[in-house]
Design an enzyme around this catalytic site. Structure first.
Site, PDB file in Angstrom:
ATOM      1  N   ASP A  24       0.727  -1.154   0.181  1.00 28.20           N
ATOM      2  CA  ASP A  24       0.185   0.010   0.059  1.00 28.20           C
ATOM      3  C   ASP A  24       0.813   1.217   0.203  1.00 28.20           C
ATOM      4  O   ASP A  24       2.039   1.086   0.221  1.00 28.20           O
ATOM      5  CB  ASP A  24      -0.854   0.143   1.344  1.00 28.20           C
ATOM      6  CG  ASP A  24      -1.733   1.125   1.443  1.00 28.20           C
ATOM      7  OD1 ASP A  24      -2.290   1.753   0.403  1.00 28.20           O
ATOM      8  OD2 ASP A  24      -2.005   1.882   2.527  1.00 28.20           O
ATOM      9  N   SER A  25       0.449   2.397  -0.231  1.00 25.50           N
ATOM     10  CA  SER A  25       0.980   3.559  -0.046  1.00 25.50           C
ATOM     11  C   SER A  25       1.708   4.014   1.302  1.00 25.50           C
ATOM     12  O   SER A  25       2.798   4.489   1.432  1.00 25.50           O
ATOM     13  CB  SER A  25       0.083   4.834  -0.281  1.00 25.50           C
ATOM     14  OG  SER A  25      -0.867   4.861   0.450  1.00 25.50           O
ATOM     15  N   CYS A  87      -4.536  -1.429  -1.928  1.00 22.68           N
ATOM     16  CA  CYS A  87      -4.837   0.006  -2.162  1.00 22.68           C
ATOM     17  C   CYS A  87      -5.717   0.166  -3.190  1.00 22.68           C
ATOM     18  O   CYS A  87      -5.445  -0.133  -4.540  1.00 22.68           O
ATOM     19  CB  CYS A  87      -3.336   0.879  -2.249  1.00 22.68           C
ATOM     20  SG  CYS A  87      -3.473   2.473  -2.732  1.00 22.68           S
ATOM     21  N   HIS A 199      -7.177   2.910   4.218  1.00 25.93           N
ATOM     22  CA  HIS A 199      -6.612   3.577   5.154  1.00 25.93           C
ATOM     23  C   HIS A 199      -7.997   4.051   5.992  1.00 25.93           C
ATOM     24  O   HIS A 199      -7.851   3.859   7.586  1.00 25.93           O
ATOM     25  CB  HIS A 199      -6.016   4.988   5.177  1.00 25.93           C
ATOM     26  CG  HIS A 199      -4.553   4.821   4.628  1.00 25.93           C
ATOM     27  ND1 HIS A 199      -4.117   4.432   3.428  1.00 25.93           N
ATOM     28  CD2 HIS A 199      -3.500   5.334   5.352  1.00 25.93           C
ATOM     29  CE1 HIS A 199      -2.798   4.576   3.292  1.00 25.93           C
ATOM     30  NE2 HIS A 199      -2.294   5.098   4.636  1.00 25.93           N
TER      31      HIS A 199
HETATM   32  N1  DGL Z   1      -4.758   3.178   1.021  1.00 28.78           N
HETATM   33  C1  DGL Z   1      -4.888   3.828  -0.136  1.00 28.78           C
HETATM   34  C2  DGL Z   1      -6.161   3.588  -0.665  1.00 28.78           C
HETATM   35  O1  DGL Z   1      -6.650   2.579  -0.531  1.00 28.78           O
HETATM   36  C3  DGL Z   1      -4.607   5.377   0.009  1.00 28.78           C
HETATM   37  C4  DGL Z   1      -4.150   5.931  -1.147  1.00 28.78           C
HETATM   38  C5  DGL Z   1      -3.151   7.306  -0.851  1.00 28.78           C
HETATM   39  O2  DGL Z   1      -2.055   7.059  -0.331  1.00 28.78           O
HETATM   40  O3  DGL Z   1      -3.615   8.370  -1.103  1.00 28.78           O
HETATM   41  O4  DGL Z   1      -6.520   4.209  -1.729  1.00 28.78           O
END
Ligand code: DGL
Length: 274
Positions: A24-25, A87, A199
């Protein structure tokens, strides 16, 4: 064919057997990892938080695609048997490229419009997601397929990813931020709210409090875990699977928040050249 730059871990392979690679980010994808851990307790898991580049929502698609290819390529080269893009934003930007360039199965995720359409009584559904997800062609296609008979209100939520990354899950500032994003959906008549970003799972108590008791909140992490199990051909069972946590950012900064979100996680490792 694009060349992938592969960064190997110091000990080569990350697990003796294949493992489930998840990225994920940042730390939001831990909400998906938790469901995978519950469903598949015997599997080894490796989680990469691209903390040096969080939030993805603020970057363009080409950048996010490049990050997905770098991290997916690293996990594949290190022995992952499946890649989970935990993500929604990275799924929208990078999953087609990952499937094109990698040979392992790739599981992505997208806002749960289909179950929300089935669950709504008012005929209006709200989607909380990043700017990147909401502007994507993938999300537009999702609405075409499953959202044509309902009203869909979308709400980009700048600041909510950062609140989770900072471990500010219960502060007054975060409560106000969440309320500001949820209120227009409720005022617009939504009786179902989709968590379209991994998130936001960690802000669910605040989202539910802002939405009120008559609103159903839906997220997709358990459905993603079931898909992973199905793709691996594994059924739930006992076992002592391990997990490793890695970040492209500062391990020191991330460690306390990781422990807050995943008690007993152990030390997070740094991927400095990814
Ligand atoms: N957890 C990411 C999602 O599901 C977040 C993306 C972000 O870092 O902006 O979209």
């Amino acid at each position: 064919m694009m060349r992938l730059s592969i960064c190997r871990s110091p000990d080569g392979a990350l697990s003796k057997h294949g493992f489930i690679g998840v990225f994920d980010s940042g730390l939001g994808g831990l909400s998906v990892l938790r469901e995978i851990r519950q469903l598949l307790p015997g599997e080894d898991l490796v989680y990469v938080a691209d903390s040096a580049h969080v939030p993805y929502g603020g970057h363009d698609d080409a950048f996010i695609r490049g990050r997905g290819l770098a991290i997916g390529g690293f996990l594949a080269a290190a022995g992952a048997s499946i890649l989970v893009v935990a993500c929604n934003t990275a799924t929208a930007a990078a999953v087609p490229a990952l499937r094109e360039h990698l040979t392992l199965p790739v599981v992505g995720m997208e806002p749960a419009v289909k179950p929300a359409a089935a669950a709504t009584g008012s005929g209006i559904v709200g989607v909380l997601a990043t700017v990147g997800t909401l502007r994507s062609a993938r999300f537009a296609a999702l609405l075409d397929r499953f959202g044509s008979d309902i009203g869909v209100l979308t709400e980009p939520c700048p600041g909510m990813v950062e609140a989770v990354e900072n471990g500010a899950l219960q502060t007054e500032e975060t409560r106000e931020l969440v309320t500001r994003h949820v209120r227009p959906l409720i005022q617009g008549g939504a009786d179902v709210i989709i968590l379209g970003c991994t998130h936001y799972h960690f802000l669910r108590p605040l989202i539910e409090a802002a939405a009120g008791p008559d609103v159903t909140v839906i997220d997709t992490s358990s459905a993603v875990a079931r898909q992973v199990a199905a793709r691996l051909g594994k059924s739930p069972g006992g076992g002592g699977g391990g997990q490793r946590f890695m970040t492209t950012g500062s391990a020191e900064r991330l460690q306390p928040v990781l422990e807050m979100l995943w008690p007993g996680a152990g030390s997070i490792e740094t991927l400095s050249d990814l």
